[in-house]
Design a protein around this motif. Sequence first.
Motif, mmCIF file in Angstrom:
data_model
loop_
_atom_site.group_PDB
_atom_site.id
_atom_site.type_symbol
_atom_site.label_atom_id
_atom_site.label_comp_id
_atom_site.label_asym_id
_atom_site.label_seq_id
_atom_site.Cartn_x
_atom_site.Cartn_y
_atom_site.Cartn_z
ATOM 1 N N LYS A 2 0.825 -1.189 0.000
ATOM 2 C CA LYS A 2 0.000 0.000 0.000
ATOM 3 C C LYS A 2 0.867 1.250 0.000
ATOM 4 N N TYR A 36 -6.949 12.558 10.655
ATOM 5 C CA TYR A 36 -8.385 12.678 10.845
ATOM 6 C C TYR A 36 -8.784 11.798 12.033
ATOM 7 N N GLN A 38 -12.102 9.841 13.717
ATOM 8 C CA GLN A 38 -13.425 9.339 13.358
ATOM 9 C C GLN A 38 -14.039 8.631 14.552
ATOM 10 N N PRO A 44 -15.162 11.124 9.234
ATOM 11 C CA PRO A 44 -13.864 11.626 9.684
ATOM 12 C C PRO A 44 -13.874 13.159 9.783
ATOM 13 N N LEU A 88 -7.084 8.274 11.476
ATOM 14 C CA LEU A 88 -6.634 7.974 10.116
ATOM 15 C C LEU A 88 -5.591 8.992 9.693
ATOM 16 N N PHE A 102 -5.171 7.511 2.126
ATOM 17 C CA PHE A 102 -5.411 7.258 3.543
ATOM 18 C C PHE A 102 -4.714 5.997 4.027
ATOM 19 N N GLY A 103 -4.337 6.027 5.302
ATOM 20 C CA GLY A 103 -3.973 4.800 5.977
ATOM 21 C C GLY A 103 -5.241 4.066 6.392
ATOM 22 N N ALA A 104 -5.077 2.844 6.890
ATOM 23 C CA ALA A 104 -6.233 2.015 7.233
ATOM 24 C C ALA A 104 -6.948 2.506 8.484
#
Lengths: 112, 112
Positions: A2, A36, A38, A44, A88, A102-104
């Motif tokens: 990724k 972010y 969430q 988010p 995130l 984005f990261g997971a």
Amino acid sequence: QKEVEQDPGPLSVPEGAIVSLNCTYSNSAFQYFMWYRQYSRKGPELLMYTYSSGNKEDGRFTAQVDKSSKYISLFIRDSQPSDSATYLCAMSSRSNDYKLSFGAGTTVTVRA
Amino acid sequence: DADVTQTPRNRITKTGKRIMLECSQTKGHDRMYWYRQDPGLGLRLIYYSFDVKDINKGEISDGYSVSRQAQAKFSLSLESAIPNQTALYFCATSKGGYETQYFGPGTRLLVL
């Protein structure tokens, strides 16, 4: 592999602890780095923003960017139960029209 | 009132049905985005639009289509829903030339 890697956790800490979150990335063109937050069943919301390398502090939150290592971090000091959320990381570049990668997301629980 | 709204907030549908998710914004932003969020995969871009006459595919556009009816409205359609489209869907907006995106509250979709 990724483009943005983030350990999904989950991470559980006692109230008052320091929370440390991080992401690594592979695209050296990234210039803008964001975190972010969430909450469950919410969208988010932007928490921290950093341009290029360096540190940024906002209250109990500190964001760090190390472009040479392609590594970004978020620290939460004196963590509170209200900090329990998914965090995130996101990043973008002008060359990609500022589209976010984005990261997971890392799920954090702060225990009272 | 929320700046970015999404309807419906929850939807259950059956395989093969066509459904539409709607997004409206009052932020005056020219750019709008549709993402899906799956556990462990973060947010993935489905489609994005930089203005009313500009529509672009994201990384996972297969099985989806969009319509930008006005600067403030951006709809996502699933032409023939399938179970692996079960996910949380988010609309986001941004101002052209700026990297920060603002998210709606999300639509939780279940395809049976």
